[in-house]
Design an enzyme around this catalytic site. Structure first.
Site, short mmCIF file in Angstrom:
data_model
loop_
_atom_site.label_atom_id
_atom_site.label_comp_id
_atom_site.label_asym_id
_atom_site.label_seq_id
_atom_site.Cartn_x
_atom_site.Cartn_y
_atom_site.Cartn_z
CG ASN A 11 40.72 32.12 47.03
OD1 ASN A 11 41.21 31.34 46.26
ND2 ASN A 11 39.87 32.96 46.85
CE LYS A 18 43.03 37.41 47.47
NZ LYS A 18 42.01 37.42 46.24
NE ARG A 93 37.21 30.37 44.32
CZ ARG A 93 37.14 31.48 43.75
NH1 ARG A 93 37.60 32.70 44.44
NH2 ARG A 93 36.29 31.71 42.67
CG HIS A 181 33.52 32.96 38.74
ND1 HIS A 181 33.48 33.91 37.46
CD2 HIS A 181 34.80 33.48 39.25
CE1 HIS A 181 34.51 34.75 37.59
NE2 HIS A 181 35.28 34.43 38.47
N GLY A 210 34.42 40.68 38.34
CA GLY A 210 35.56 41.10 38.95
C GLY A 210 36.98 41.08 38.14
N GLY A 212 38.28 38.49 37.13
CA GLY A 212 37.57 37.44 36.35
C GLY A 212 36.31 37.72 36.17
NE ARG A 241 41.44 35.53 33.70
CZ ARG A 241 40.82 35.08 34.65
NH1 ARG A 241 40.14 33.83 34.57
NH2 ARG A 241 40.84 35.55 35.75
CG ASP A 283 41.53 48.97 38.69
OD1 ASP A 283 40.41 49.83 38.72
OD2 ASP A 283 42.21 48.48 39.70
CG MET A 284 35.19 49.08 35.63
SD MET A 284 35.18 49.31 33.96
CE MET A 284 34.25 48.11 33.39
NE ARG A 285 39.33 50.40 41.85
CZ ARG A 285 39.70 49.66 42.58
NH1 ARG A 285 39.34 49.83 44.05
NH2 ARG A 285 40.50 48.62 42.55
N GLY A 328 33.67 42.86 42.11
CA GLY A 328 34.21 44.10 42.22
C GLY A 328 33.34 44.93 41.44
CB ILE A 329 33.08 45.50 37.73
CG1 ILE A 329 34.69 45.36 37.50
CG2 ILE A 329 32.33 46.27 36.55
CD1 ILE A 329 35.31 44.68 36.07
CD GLU A 382 33.80 34.14 45.10
OE1 GLU A 382 33.96 35.10 45.71
OE2 GLU A 382 34.33 34.03 43.93
#
Ligand code: ADP
Length: 397
Positions: A11, A18, A93, A181, A210, A212, A241, A283-285, A328-329, A382
């Protein structure tokens, strides 16, 4: 595929590659890692086994390396560090397959040349996806490569779901909704029936949240509508975004604020979303931990927009049987799931508060026993989807 055969999944993004390694026909995850900071800063490589033990580590302190050198390093690493495993194929990917690729493809010179023509549709991602394919063709031509496209599952959407109301001459250039996605949604569609057989034929909205973020309506496992459109900047607000935007805003930015294309692109892709609204973080955290009202406003906007899209996607499906959180979220934010489900009560969504608060690891149902709409958490995977496609392609060949 023999027991000591393996498949590697790649990816590749603009500054990182990755990889994940899956063993044998059972596709048992065995190793994962990444090379990051390609082109800038100190390029680093790390690989870990499934127990989290480091099995390879390196950094390039003198100068950063590029995709080609990164792939060369990974191929050497695979040849010397894989304990007698044989890499039988590499799955990639690939963000964009246009309207012609509705499933995975064996990658050869011809297919790569065709994909090259799609670069104007995904200039920020596609060249980076294709770079490792080219490197592999040059450095390890004997290993088959399979391309798995994030757009593929959406190609079968009804025409109305794919069309913009633009003149045909523009649509014919490929200006249409593609949705992204797709590999995540395909994995979710494949995983849900194992959790509850009835979901195989259900009307499902999945939210991949995530950095995205997008949502997809699936009927009996087939994509019928999605929030991302021509590009991956449409739909929900994301980390940086903006998501769906009145096109008139872009005209205003150009005409009244004098912004050029590069400045508009930077604003919409890198300076908006959670980061732009909060002015604090993408970052949501970080936002969830903050007391700052701007952090609250950014989260509230994301929740609101998820709710609006949920209604729209339920309309496209003509009903709703299940809502799935992923990414992630979606997998981790108890508060966001609770807020989305609270706002979706009108659709028949009723959360099991204790089940949600327990923040389950793995696939879990978190709706109340009597909820008309089932709510599930399905961790994104994925990579496994790509490994499965790659294996299936080998078996077909
Ligand atoms: P990518 O799209 O880059 O693969 P991820 O799927 O890893 O990203 O999602 C990253 C997002 O998930 C970030 O906004 C991060 O803050 C969020 N996230 C990760 N863990 C948690 C958590 N425990 N609570 C809330 N948000 C989380």
């Amino acid at each position: 595929m023999a027991p000591n055969d393996c498949i590697i999944v790649i990816n590749a993004g603009s500054s990182s590659i990755k990889f994940s390694l899956f063993d044998g026909p059972s596709l048992r995850p065995a190793l994962r890692g990444k090379i990051e900071n390609l082109y800038a800063g100190v390029t680093r490589f790390i690989a870990r086994d499934e127990q989290g033990r480091t099995v390879g580590e390196q950094s390039w302190a003198d100068a950063p390396i590029d995709h080609q050198a990164g792939m060369g390093f990974l191929i050497d690493f695979a040849r010397t560090h894989l304990d007698g495993r044989r890499v039988v194929a590499v799955g990639h990917r690939i963000v964009h397959g246009g309207i012609d690729y509705s499933g995975p493809r064996l990658l050869d010179e011809h297919v790569v040349a065709q994909l090259d023509k799609l670069v104007p549709l995904a200039p920020l991602h596609l060249p980076h996806n294709l770079a490792p394919v080219r490197s592999m063709m040059a450095l390890a031509p004997e290993v088959p490569q399979v391309g798995c496209f994030d757009t593929a599952v959406h190609v079968g959407q009804p025409p109305e779901a794919q069309a913009f109301a633009l003149p045909a001459r523009i649509t014919e250039l490929g200006v249409r909704r593609y949705g992204f996605h797709g590999l995540s949604y395909e994995y979710i569609a494949s995983r849900l029936p194992r959790a509850d057989a009835g979901l195989a034929t259900a009307k499902v909205v999945a939210a991949h949240l995530g950095n995205g973020a997008s949502m997809c309506a699936m009927s009996a496992g087939r994509s019928v509508a999605s929030t991302m459109g021509f590009t991956a900047v449409d739909g929900l607000p994301m980390g940086t975004r903006c998501g769906a935007l009145d096109p008139g805003v872009v005209l205003y930015l150009i005409e009244e604020l004098g912004m050029d294309v590069a400045a508009v692109q930077k604003l919409l892709y890198q300076e908006s979303g959670l980061l732009g609204v909060s002015g604090i973080s993408a970052d949501m955290r970080t936002l969830e931990a903050s007391e700052d009202p701007r952090a609250r406003a950014a989260i509230a906007l994301m929740v609101y927009r998820i709710g609006r899209e949920l209604g729209s996607l339920a309309a496209a499906l003509g009903g709703l049987d299940a809502l799935v959180f992923s990414g992630g979220i979606g997998e981790n934010s108890v508060a966001l799931r609770a807020a989305v489900c609270r706002d979706a009560a009108w659709l028949g969504v009723e959360l099991d508060a204790a089940g949600n608060d327990a923040n389950p690891r793995g696939v879990a149902r978190i709706s109340a026993a009597g909820s008309k709409v089932a709510v599930w958490v399905v961790p994104a995977n994925e990579e496994l989807m790509i490994a499965r496609h790659t294996l299936a392609m080998l078996e077909d060949a």
